[in-house]
Design an enzyme around this catalytic site. Structure first.
Site, PDB file in Angstrom:
ATOM      1  N   PHE A 111      -2.142   7.865   9.961  1.00  0.00           N
ATOM      2  CA  PHE A 111      -1.721   9.143  10.554  1.00  0.00           C
ATOM      3  C   PHE A 111      -0.897   8.973  11.820  1.00  0.00           C
ATOM      4  CE2 PHE A 111      -4.482  10.103  14.301  1.00  0.00           C
ATOM      5  CZ  PHE A 111      -5.314   8.996  14.268  1.00  0.00           C
ATOM      6  N   LYS A 112      -0.971   7.785  12.414  1.00  0.00           N
ATOM      7  CA  LYS A 112      -0.238   7.560  13.665  1.00  0.00           C
ATOM      8  C   LYS A 112       1.260   7.733  13.488  1.00  0.00           C
ATOM      9  CE  LYS A 112      -4.107   5.908  15.346  1.00  0.00           C
ATOM     10  NZ  LYS A 112      -4.829   6.313  16.520  1.00  0.00           N
ATOM     11  N   ASP A 113       1.752   7.471  12.264  1.00  0.00           N
ATOM     12  CA  ASP A 113       3.198   7.598  12.036  1.00  0.00           C
ATOM     13  C   ASP A 113       3.691   9.021  12.277  1.00  0.00           C
ATOM     14  OD1 ASP A 113       3.794   4.933  11.184  1.00  0.00           O
ATOM     15  OD2 ASP A 113       2.926   5.378   9.227  1.00  0.00           O
ATOM     16  N   LEU A 116       4.183   8.998  15.991  1.00  0.00           N
ATOM     17  CA  LEU A 116       4.951   7.908  16.599  1.00  0.00           C
ATOM     18  C   LEU A 116       6.375   7.814  16.077  1.00  0.00           C
ATOM     19  CD1 LEU A 116       1.990   5.528  17.104  1.00  0.00           C
ATOM     20  CD2 LEU A 116       3.661   6.099  18.863  1.00  0.00           C
TER      21      LEU A 116
END
Ligand SMILES: Cc1ncc(COP(=O)(O)O)c(C=O)c1O
Ligand SMILES: N[C@@H](CCOP(=O)(O)O)C(=O)O
Length: 464
Positions: A111-113, A116
């Site tokens: 989910f960081k994408d 980011l």
């Protein structure tokens, strides 16, 4: 929009300033001065919009006049154009009232994408035409590292130093970071746990010799822009399930409290959220804090959900600040007490304020494995262990509302744990298929300011 530090003593900044600063100079975290709200009609109007367009509507008030609507749209289209699913964050139905929100279709499979990919573009935009260089220092328990590195590798004017706890991330997670050989990427395995890595990052921000020479910035969720981008998918999912006419519950696998804080922001902006479930593994400081007001550190236990092996949850400070009447001096004193003793009690206002929206659950390895098996057998879905922690909590929630579990990582990132629980070994998606054939590069250092600070000073490029 202006941004204030939770500790009240740092300069007030605009969105550009808060994004480039990352952490406030008084050690606090930047928060918007007020929560913008959407009316029920404005929420209803989100129905049918693409993910990128939803992102523009939700984020525009936070960006203020630092970007035009067209500039923001252009960045969102670029960021979400790199996702492998047309819906960017698709919903998958598991049962009549249980849903998964798949957040792992970005380049590094977590989910960081979602945040980011956008943050990398924001950095580039804000640095264009300036002589300022950024030295990004980050800590990762596995997923932030690769997503941040993917977002800034090879970008002009940026060096990134990423600290991960040696031997405490999965092989796929480590290789996703250490096989990126761009000269501006510096991976450091520290001999310690994630909490030590995160504490080192904050100490480096407070170290004058580094802060004076390098323009330090953050990619962890201490950077407000990360959370802003995560608010979007709560709206996107809820509208598809009947909001604003219907309230939706969300169950969130939680470590640093960033993802679930984004859900809190969505609720403050007017989204009907029935409940936010903070699902932890056995590193349960947040479950204890929310259920009994006791926020006290224990030893970090290593689990099959390494990305949540965290005891000190940075973003909890943002919640306590907001619920405690936004009193920077009181927050600074509360955090000083916590730093000194490793423990604090929530005030009545903080505890009662949280109880209105949050529920919490501590899920052990056994229940996590049961949830993985249930998803496989009942719905034909292979889920990752972090998602399983939240699904277990979601299934135990007493509600008539639809419950959305945030699926935060692709199961292939944790193939051994998935195989142990289900007997199935997920294959690596094509976009990372040759990961185990690539060369790795990283250094291993003791978890001390002297070792890591010297390394950064020797390898970063001073700001003009
Ligand atoms: C796969 C996964 N799930 C859940 C979490 C916990 O999210 P947060 O730190 O925002 O609470 C993380 C780490 O951040 C993660 O990488
Ligand atoms: N679980 C995270 C830890 C850092 O969290 P962040 O959201 O503050 O960047 C990770 O995978 O690195």
């Amino acid at each position: 929009m202006r941004y204030h530090s939770t500790r009240g003593a740092a300069p007030v900044l605009d969105f550009r300033g808060a994004t480039l600063a990352g952490l406030a100079s008084d050690g606090g975290l930047y928060v918007p001065e007020s929560w913008p709200t959407l009316t029920a009609n404005q929420i209803a109007d989100l129905a049918g919009l693409s993910y990128a367009e939803t992102a523009v509507r939700i984020m525009l008030p936070f960006v203020g006049d630092t970007l035009s609507e067209e500039e923001l749209r252009d960045l969102c289209e670029q960021a979400y154009g790199r996702f492998s699913h047309a819906a960017v964050t698709p919903l998958v139905q598991l049962d009549h009232d249980q849903w998964l929100l798949e957040l792992f279709h970005g380049p590094t499979l977590a989910f960081k994408d979602v945040a980011l990919q956008l943050l990398g573009l924001l950095f580039e935009k804000f640095l264009t035409g300036s002589t300022r260089r950024l030295t990004i220092i980050g800590a990762t328990s596995g997923d932030t590292g690769s997503a941040a590195i993917d977002a800034v590798a090879g970008r002009e004017g940026i060096d990134i130093f990423m600290l991960h706890p040696a031997g405490r991330v999965s092989d796929v997670q480590r290789r996703q970071m250490t096989t990126v050989l761009a000269p501006n990427v510096h991976n450091i395995a520290i001999e310690g746990d994630f909490d030590q890595a995160q504490a080192l990052v904050k100490t480096m921000f407070a170290t004058q010799a580094l802060a004076d020479r390098f323009s330090l910035s953050a990619v962890n969720s201490i950077n407000w822009a990360r959370l802003m981008a995560q608010v979007v998918y709560y709206f996107y999912a809820a509208v598809r399930l009947g909001a604003p006419g219907k309230a939706i519950a969300f169950s969130v696998p939680t470590g640093n409290f960033g993802d679930v804080f984004a859900g809190y922001v969505a609720a403050r902006m007017g989204l009907p959220v029935e409940r936010l479930v903070v699902a932890t593994n056995v590193n349960d400081i947040l479950h204890r804090a929310l259920s009994s007001g006791d926020y006290s550190k224990g030893k970090v236990e290593q689990t099959a959900t390494p990305s949540m092996d965290i005891q000190v949850s940075s973003n909890f400070e943002r919640l306590l600040f907001d619920l405690g009447g936004r009193d920077g001096a009181a927050m600074a004193a509360q955090m000083r007490g916590f730093d000194a003793s490793g423990a604090m009690r929530l005030t009545n206002a903080q505890q009662q304020g949280a109880a209105g929206l949050f529920a919490s659950a501590r899920v052990d390895g056994n229940d996590m494995a049961l949830a993985m098996r249930w998803a496989c057998e009942h719905a034909g879905e292979t889920i990752d262990p972090h998602t399983a922690i939240a699904l277990s909590a979601a299934r135990a929630l007493d509600t008539t509302a639809p419950v959305v579990t945030l699926a935060t990582a692709h199961p292939a990132k944790f193939r051994d744990a998935v195989e142990r629980a289900t007997g199935l070994r997920p294959g690596l998606p094509a976009r990372v298929g040759d990961l185990f054939d690539r060369e790795e590069r990283y250094v291993t250092l003791p978890a001390t300011l002297a070792a890591v600070g010297d390394y950064v000073a020797a390898h970063a490029t001073p700001s003009a």
